[in-house]
Design an enzyme around this catalytic site. Structure first.
Site, PDB file in Angstrom:
ATOM      1  N   GLY A   1      20.730  74.754  36.014  1.00  0.00           N
ATOM      2  CA  GLY A   1      19.959  74.995  34.790  1.00  0.00           C
ATOM      3  C   GLY A   1      18.903  73.919  34.629  1.00  0.00           C
ATOM      4  O   GLY A   1      18.525  73.552  33.519  1.00  0.00           O
TER       5      GLY A   1
ATOM      6  N   ASN B   1      22.815  81.636  39.930  1.00  0.00           N
ATOM      7  CA  ASN B   1      23.268  82.004  38.597  1.00  0.00           C
ATOM      8  C   ASN B   1      24.668  81.424  38.420  1.00  0.00           C
ATOM      9  O   ASN B   1      25.620  81.843  39.091  1.00  0.00           O
ATOM     10  CB  ASN B   1      23.293  83.527  38.448  1.00  0.00           C
TER      11      ASN B   1
ATOM     12  N   SER C   1      27.517  70.764  22.873  1.00  0.00           N
ATOM     13  CA  SER C   1      26.508  70.833  21.808  1.00  0.00           C
ATOM     14  C   SER C   1      27.085  70.251  20.537  1.00  0.00           C
ATOM     15  O   SER C   1      28.313  70.112  20.402  1.00  0.00           O
ATOM     16  CB  SER C   1      26.148  72.307  21.572  1.00  0.00           C
TER      17      SER C   1
ATOM     18  N   TYR D   1      28.723  81.166  20.205  1.00  0.00           N
ATOM     19  CA  TYR D   1      28.165  79.948  20.829  1.00  0.00           C
ATOM     20  C   TYR D   1      29.075  78.752  20.536  1.00  0.00           C
ATOM     21  O   TYR D   1      29.371  77.948  21.437  1.00  0.00           O
ATOM     22  CB  TYR D   1      26.751  79.729  20.283  1.00  0.00           C
TER      23      TYR D   1
ATOM     24  N   ALA E   1      32.281  78.860  19.827  1.00  0.00           N
ATOM     25  CA  ALA E   1      33.528  79.047  20.591  1.00  0.00           C
ATOM     26  C   ALA E   1      33.332  78.573  22.026  1.00  0.00           C
ATOM     27  O   ALA E   1      34.189  77.884  22.596  1.00  0.00           O
ATOM     28  CB  ALA E   1      33.933  80.520  20.569  1.00  0.00           C
TER      29      ALA E   1
ATOM     30  N   LYS F   1      31.030  76.406  23.172  1.00  0.00           N
ATOM     31  CA  LYS F   1      30.737  74.970  23.284  1.00  0.00           C
ATOM     32  C   LYS F   1      31.957  74.101  22.942  1.00  0.00           C
ATOM     33  O   LYS F   1      32.143  73.038  23.534  1.00  0.00           O
ATOM     34  CB  LYS F   1      29.535  74.600  22.413  1.00  0.00           C
TER      35      LYS F   1
ATOM     36  N   ILE G   1      17.014  69.959  19.878  1.00  0.00           N
ATOM     37  CA  ILE G   1      15.901  69.615  20.764  1.00  0.00           C
ATOM     38  C   ILE G   1      15.026  70.859  20.878  1.00  0.00           C
ATOM     39  O   ILE G   1      15.527  71.954  21.172  1.00  0.00           O
ATOM     40  CB  ILE G   1      16.421  69.176  22.157  1.00  0.00           C
TER      41      ILE G   1
END
Ligand SMILES: NC(=O)c1ccc[n+]([C@@H]2O[C@H](COP(=O)([O-])OP(=O)(O)OC[C@H]3O[C@@H](n4cnc5c(N)ncnc54)[C@H](O)[C@@H]3O)[C@@H](O)[C@H]2O)c1
Length: 285
Positions: free
Chosen positions: A26, A92, A171, A184, A186, A188, A217
């Site tokens: 990524g 991926n 996060s 999201y 759950a 993170k 960010i």
């Protein structure tokens, strides 16, 4: 206090990334890109993995246009022109065959691996009541499955040559719940649990595993989120400024702030199983 580095401890001494092989998954855009650049500038040999094919493109303005590998290729060319050792690879993270090929490519190209950074992720906004199971699954898979798959297939190479380290992106949403991003959150929170468990499994194999928890960010991810969180009559910039009031320091974090913490975690010999926040105090207990 004895501050002499222990030469038998796993991993490089703090600040030493020269000639280390680092895989940033990524790494074509956003914070992953800043991480790849920071390692390369410190002399590491960096493989930047990203993809142009994702089932979920929530963080790319809903266009289904995903161009992370194109961005990674441009980044690698740019940094190589400056004399740095950077190579782009297509992968991926959420697809096991693709991850297997990625780690085989890394082994063939470098013959070793010292650090893996799982910097990919996707997001989406929906209240739970109207959230489709497919949306829930895509967000969990897009953030969590790849952390498992990349870690699993990197372990053998990381253990060789005396050990290595993994840094996973969680996060501020892995520390606290936020409305309309339950899937999201759950995922993170899951990244932090996975990180701690794998750190314990690998503690005696020389592989350290940590997580970084960025706050806010303004990357492509926030281009999408601003569309979702904008109030009627509010501009995107006004919406972003409203977000500032959630940060105790009242300063947004930059990709470079997060990259510095990733570099620290990659080199801190006695730190494992931890999640470190870079969020201006948002998640202070
Ligand atoms: N931007 C923020 O405010 C913020 C805050 C906290 C945490 N995060 C997390 O930080 C990480 C980086 O976020 P960002 O803001 O830099 O995002 P970004 O969208 O700017 O960049 C993400 C990159 O990851 C790539 N990617 C996504 N899924 C992939 C996959 N399955 N395989 C390979 N590559 C994939 C994308 O192509 C893109 O290049 C993510 O895990 C994100 O959830 C972001």
């Amino acid at each position: 206090m004895n501050t002499t580095p222990d030469p038998t401890a796993p991993g490089p001494a703090p600040g030493e990334h020269q000639d280390r092989v680092v895989l940033v998954v990524g790494g074509g855009k956003g914070m992953g890109r800043a991480v790849a650049e920071a390692f390369a500038l410190r002399g590491a040999r960096v493989a930047v993995a990203d993809t142009n094919h994702l089932p979920s493109a929530y963080n790319q303005y809903r266009t289904q246009k995903v161009d992370g590998f194109t961005a990674a290729t441009a980044l690698a060319a740019d940094l190589r022109a400056k004399g740095l050792d950077v190579t782009a690879l297509e992968a991926n993270a959420a697809d096991e065959d693709s991850v297997r090929r990625l780690l085989a490519d890394v082994e063939r190209l470098y013959g070793r691996l010292d650090t893996v950074v799982n910097a990919f992720g996707v997001t989406h906004v929906s209240p739970v009541e109207t959230m489709e199971l497919a949306e829930f699954n895509r967000v969990v898979e897009g953030n969590l499955n790849g952390v498992f798959l990349v870690s699993k297939h990197a372990l053998r190479l990381l253990r060789a040559d005396g050990g290595g380290s993994i840094v996973n992106f969680s996060s501020v949403s892995g520390r606290s719940g936020f409305a309309k991003v339950a899937h999201y959150c759950a995922a993170k929170f899951g990244v932090i649990g996975f990180t701690a468990a794998l750190a314990l499994e690998e503690a005696r194999n020389g592989v350290r595993v940590n997580a970084v928890c960025p706050g806010m960010i303004r990357t492509a991810m926030w281009d999408y989120l601003l569309d979702e969180f904008q109030r009627p009559g509010e501009t995107r910039d006004e919406c972003w400024e409203r977000m500032r009031t959630m940060i105790p320091q009242r300063e947004f974090q930059q990709p470079e702030d997060v990259a510095e913490t990733v570099l620290y975690l990659a080199s801190a010999r006695r730190v494992t199983g931890q999640a470190v926040s870079v969020d201006g105090g948002m998640s202070a207990p």
